[in-house]
Design a protein around this motif. Sequence first.
Motif, mmCIF file in Angstrom:
data_model
loop_
_atom_site.group_PDB
_atom_site.id
_atom_site.type_symbol
_atom_site.label_atom_id
_atom_site.label_comp_id
_atom_site.label_asym_id
_atom_site.label_seq_id
_atom_site.Cartn_x
_atom_site.Cartn_y
_atom_site.Cartn_z
ATOM 1 N N ASP A 146 27.660 77.045 86.298
ATOM 2 C CA ASP A 146 28.532 76.936 85.129
ATOM 3 C C ASP A 146 28.567 78.201 84.291
ATOM 4 O O ASP A 146 29.548 78.457 83.594
ATOM 5 N N GLU A 172 34.392 75.885 94.096
ATOM 6 C CA GLU A 172 34.154 75.186 92.834
ATOM 7 C C GLU A 172 33.252 73.979 93.045
ATOM 8 O O GLU A 172 33.102 73.470 94.164
ATOM 9 N N MET A 173 32.671 73.509 91.947
ATOM 10 C CA MET A 173 31.708 72.412 92.016
ATOM 11 C C MET A 173 32.313 71.113 92.561
ATOM 12 O O MET A 173 31.619 70.321 93.194
ATOM 13 N N GLY A 201 23.312 73.502 88.566
ATOM 14 C CA GLY A 201 24.594 74.057 88.153
ATOM 15 C C GLY A 201 24.595 74.646 86.756
ATOM 16 O O GLY A 201 25.411 75.519 86.447
ATOM 17 N N ILE A 202 23.677 74.190 85.903
ATOM 18 C CA ILE A 202 23.638 74.698 84.524
ATOM 19 C C ILE A 202 22.526 75.744 84.353
ATOM 20 O O ILE A 202 22.022 75.947 83.258
#
Length: 315
Positions: free
Chosen positions: A11, A68-69, A282-283
């Motif tokens: 992200d 992308e996620m 992801g973060i």
Amino acid sequence: MNIGLDMMGGDFAPLEAVKGVKQYLLAHDFDGLSLVLFGDELQLSALLAEQGVPQEKYQVIPTTEIIEMNEHPTRALKEKQNSSISVGFKYLATGKIDAFISAGNTGAMLVGAMFSIKTVEGVLRPTISSVIPKQDGGTGLLVDVGLNADCKPEQLNQFAVMGSVFSQYIYGVEQPKVGLINVGEEEGKGNILAQAAYPLLKENKAIHFIGNVEGRDVFGDKADVMVCEGFTGNVILKLAESVYDIAQNQQIDNPYLNRFNFEIYGGTPVLGVEKPVIIGHGISHGTAFGNMIDVAVRMLNTNVLGKVKEAISGI
């Protein structure tokens, strides 16, 4: 030693990935390390210069696409051949890098790991693990934490071996105690999977099996490696992550609770594949990226995957 990083995954990429590279290089004086950075060349060049990252320590491999996620992993890897993840796995498969790291699409990383570099001979299914902070200051390992939601007893038996080897060589636990996550301590407890896995673990000479462990034992010192199928493991993992979030929301500064911050552990390695593949949250911020590099270096220095291969061949 060449370690590849997907600089576009996550992200907060690519800035936090660049910060992680800088943090690691500042903290470690390692002449034999070269970082291979996959991503948008213009963005990365500007950020690396801005952060003052030494040019002699890295090379940028230009890519033009990002997985992308929310994209379908297999389709994205096939259709986006010039994505940072796809190119990274090509480099890993051809030996141009020794390990690959990403905080991007988890599914794409898992598919890439299993089909680009193959599994260790004899491994039924690769697995992923997560660090569990222990109250006594130790480091526990929970495996599987989401890759294999449904498992066979033989797979849990192999997870125990792989987790035990990883705990020994990466976290320095001399003889890891292995426990089976269950709803009771007594042999014969649990569902069909647990009942069938218990005798396999009990007879496995490659591990130090101590029996069943319950939910109340997860954060204690009863077991160093805790084995379960990925459905249960992921529930425990997400519960553990929430402990840190609650502590932060309540402004609680506690040495033990602070250890639940996933950033200090970096990411989770895929165990059971031929080369180190490390998947980050992801973060992830800079601290996590820096620690993912550290995990990759330790895995290569200890040849832990070679030790996994030896252990699997012996059961």
